[in-house]
Design a protein around this motif. Structure first.
Motif, short mmCIF file in Angstrom:
data_model
loop_
_atom_site.label_atom_id
_atom_site.label_comp_id
_atom_site.label_asym_id
_atom_site.label_seq_id
_atom_site.Cartn_x
_atom_site.Cartn_y
_atom_site.Cartn_z
N ILE A 36 -3.66 -14.71 -4.98
CA ILE A 36 -4.03 -15.58 -4.17
C ILE A 36 -3.19 -15.36 -2.77
O ILE A 36 -2.20 -15.05 -2.93
N CYS A 37 -3.91 -15.41 -1.64
CA CYS A 37 -3.29 -15.29 -0.42
C CYS A 37 -3.46 -16.30 0.44
O CYS A 37 -4.58 -16.93 0.90
N ALA A 38 -2.30 -16.96 0.73
CA ALA A 38 -2.29 -18.49 1.52
C ALA A 38 -2.30 -18.32 2.82
O ALA A 38 -1.39 -18.80 3.40
N GLY A 39 -3.21 -17.21 3.40
CA GLY A 39 -3.41 -17.56 4.71
C GLY A 39 -2.56 -16.67 5.70
O GLY A 39 -1.60 -15.98 5.29
N LEU A 114 -7.69 -24.89 0.57
CA LEU A 114 -8.24 -25.72 1.64
C LEU A 114 -7.69 -25.14 2.82
O LEU A 114 -6.85 -24.51 3.18
N ASN A 115 -8.62 -25.09 3.92
CA ASN A 115 -8.27 -24.45 5.41
C ASN A 115 -7.62 -25.53 5.87
O ASN A 115 -8.27 -26.45 6.46
N THR A 116 -6.45 -25.39 6.32
CA THR A 116 -5.70 -26.25 7.10
C THR A 116 -5.45 -25.74 8.23
O THR A 116 -4.62 -26.63 9.31
N ALA A 117 -5.75 -24.60 9.00
CA ALA A 117 -5.76 -24.17 10.43
C ALA A 117 -6.90 -24.82 11.19
O ALA A 117 -7.93 -24.87 10.75
N ARG A 118 -6.32 -25.29 12.47
CA ARG A 118 -7.23 -25.83 13.28
C ARG A 118 -6.89 -25.20 14.85
O ARG A 118 -5.84 -24.88 15.03
N GLY A 119 -8.12 -25.20 15.37
CA GLY A 119 -8.12 -24.54 16.78
C GLY A 119 -7.32 -25.57 17.63
O GLY A 119 -6.49 -25.04 18.67
N CYS A 152 -3.18 -24.01 0.31
CA CYS A 152 -3.44 -23.91 1.62
C CYS A 152 -2.33 -23.36 2.35
O CYS A 152 -1.38 -22.88 1.60
N HIS A 153 -2.43 -22.79 3.50
CA HIS A 153 -1.44 -22.19 4.10
C HIS A 153 -0.19 -22.93 4.45
O HIS A 153 0.99 -22.63 4.41
N HIS A 154 -0.53 -24.12 5.26
CA HIS A 154 0.54 -25.08 5.61
C HIS A 154 1.13 -25.82 4.51
O HIS A 154 0.28 -26.71 3.79
N PRO A 155 2.43 -26.01 4.46
CA PRO A 155 3.08 -26.90 3.39
C PRO A 155 2.69 -28.38 3.41
O PRO A 155 2.78 -28.97 4.56
N LEU A 156 2.41 -29.22 2.53
CA LEU A 156 2.26 -30.59 2.66
C LEU A 156 3.80 -31.18 2.90
O LEU A 156 3.70 -32.41 3.56
N TRP A 157 4.70 -30.67 2.76
CA TRP A 157 6.26 -31.40 3.06
C TRP A 157 6.95 -30.44 3.99
O TRP A 157 6.48 -29.39 4.19
N GLU A 158 8.03 -31.14 4.13
CA GLU A 158 9.05 -30.42 4.86
C GLU A 158 9.76 -29.42 4.09
O GLU A 158 10.64 -29.73 3.42
N ASP A 180 -1.44 -36.35 -6.02
CA ASP A 180 -1.07 -37.04 -7.09
C ASP A 180 -2.34 -37.79 -8.20
O ASP A 180 -2.11 -37.72 -9.36
N ASP A 181 -3.09 -38.33 -7.29
CA ASP A 181 -4.29 -39.11 -7.91
C ASP A 181 -5.19 -38.23 -8.57
O ASP A 181 -5.56 -38.48 -9.99
N VAL A 182 -5.37 -36.97 -8.68
CA VAL A 182 -5.97 -35.89 -9.34
C VAL A 182 -5.22 -34.96 -10.16
O VAL A 182 -5.83 -34.27 -10.80
N GLY A 183 -3.91 -35.32 -9.98
CA GLY A 183 -3.13 -34.62 -10.93
C GLY A 183 -2.84 -33.22 -10.80
O GLY A 183 -2.72 -32.34 -11.72
N ILE A 184 -2.70 -32.84 -9.55
CA ILE A 184 -2.53 -31.28 -9.11
C ILE A 184 -1.01 -31.05 -9.75
O ILE A 184 0.00 -31.61 -9.92
N ASP A 185 -0.92 -29.60 -10.44
CA ASP A 185 0.16 -29.29 -10.90
C ASP A 185 1.07 -28.40 -10.08
O ASP A 185 2.27 -28.63 -10.25
N LEU A 186 0.40 -27.44 -9.31
CA LEU A 186 1.09 -26.62 -8.47
C LEU A 186 0.40 -26.67 -7.13
O LEU A 186 -0.87 -26.66 -6.76
N VAL A 187 1.27 -26.93 -6.10
CA VAL A 187 0.85 -26.70 -4.59
C VAL A 187 1.41 -25.37 -4.02
O VAL A 187 2.66 -25.15 -3.99
N LEU A 188 0.41 -24.34 -3.75
CA LEU A 188 0.86 -23.23 -3.28
C LEU A 188 0.53 -22.72 -1.72
O LEU A 188 -0.52 -23.04 -1.34
#
Length: 290
Positions: A36-39, A114-119, A152-158, A180-188
């Motif tokens: 996995i390459c996160a951007g 998910l692509n989190t990069a925006r122009g 995704c490339h950008h962290p969801l949290w600080e 949380d709703d869909v039961g994600i185990d790992l966020v990379l």
């Protein structure tokens, strides 16, 4: 257990070639279900950098590893403003392929990138409402026993960014609630050039049951407080071991390990003192007994 190699921020254009070769050699010698390459595969989103990144990732596939990759903010042109604002992903699409929200599903494993990069978003990235709907749709079809991973490339949290925390993603609460709703185990993720592992339960605005795992920069010269690094992850829905591999000036070596277990897939992860070998042994025994 599934074995995953988690890279980020490889930044072709400011890459350190001996470190590039060391990462490739380590991956070549590691049996893994997925790389996995996160951007941030490039530094300036120049065509030549994309060509180098694509050629390197093709080599990794040539060693027998499937690759999942998502764009980062450096993969959007920064100096060509026409490209940045009108066609921010045109170069990515040409060189890396037009699927910017990749989905992989196989027995025991479901991964969405998910692509989190925006122009128009310079600093911290964004997950759109349409992407949140896609997340809900994809994971609704995943098997109950599948390890659920969001990339995704950008962290969801600080999360740590050197000595100070980086920014959370835009549209944070909607994105976090969906994980949380869909039961994600790992966020990379990547972006901060700092490796770290956190329970989302312990993060501001993060009360879910996932682990938030950052990868450092794998082989760019743009480091912060630690040398280049990447992660090797062994995991299923009830056990996870993360080995941080770091550059020592000559080779990639094991820097540290993080171990977590939980009783079932809706429980919070708990820190464990078990080793990777022990976790895998316990899993094998469980399967044998069952």
């Amino acid at each position: 257990m599934h074995r995953l190699i988690h890279l980020s921020d490889i930044h072709f254009g400011i890459h350190d070639q001996p470190v590039v070769e060391a990462v490739e050699q380590t991956i070549k010698q590691t049996e893994a279900d997925l790389v996995i390459c996160a951007g941030d595969v490039t530094q300036w989103a120049d065509p030549e950098e994309f060509e180098q990144a694509k050629a390197w990732l093709d080599k990794i596939e040539g060693h027998g590893h499937e690759v999942l990759v998502v764009p980062g903010n450096h993969d959007v042109p920064s100096t060509d403003l026409v490209q940045r604002f009108l066609k921010p992903h045109a170069r990515w699409d040409k060189h890396m392929g037009e699927e910017r929200n990749p989905w992989i599903e196989r027995p025991g494993l479901a991964i969405l990138g998910l692509n989190t990069a925006r122009g128009l978003v310079i600093k911290n990235g964004k997950i759109s409402d349409d992407q949140i709907a896609l997340m809900r749709e994809r994971f609704a079809q995943a098997a109950n026993d599948a390890l659920r991973i969001l990339v995704c490339h950008h962290p969801l949290w600080e999360l740590p960014r050197g000595a100070k925390p980086g920014d959370a993603i835009q549209n944070q609460m909607a994105a976090v609630n969906a994980t949380d709703d869909v039961g994600i185990d790992l966020v990379l993720t990547g972006h901060n050039h700092t490796s770290s592992v956190h329970r989302t339960l312990d993060l501001p605005n993060g009360d879910g049951t996932a682990l938030a795992i950052q990868a450092g920069t794998a082989f760019s010269t743009r480091i912060r407080t630690e040398p280049p690094s990447f992660n090797i992850i062994h995991a299923n829905r009830t056990a996870c071991a993360i080995t941080v591999m770091g550059w020592d000036g000559d080779h990639y070596v094991e820097r540290r390990q993080h171990h977590y277990v939980r009783e079932h897939d809706e429980a919070h992860w708990q820190v464990s003192e078990a080793s990777v070998a022990s976790l895998m042994g316990d899993l094998a025994q469980t399967l044998e007994d069952g």
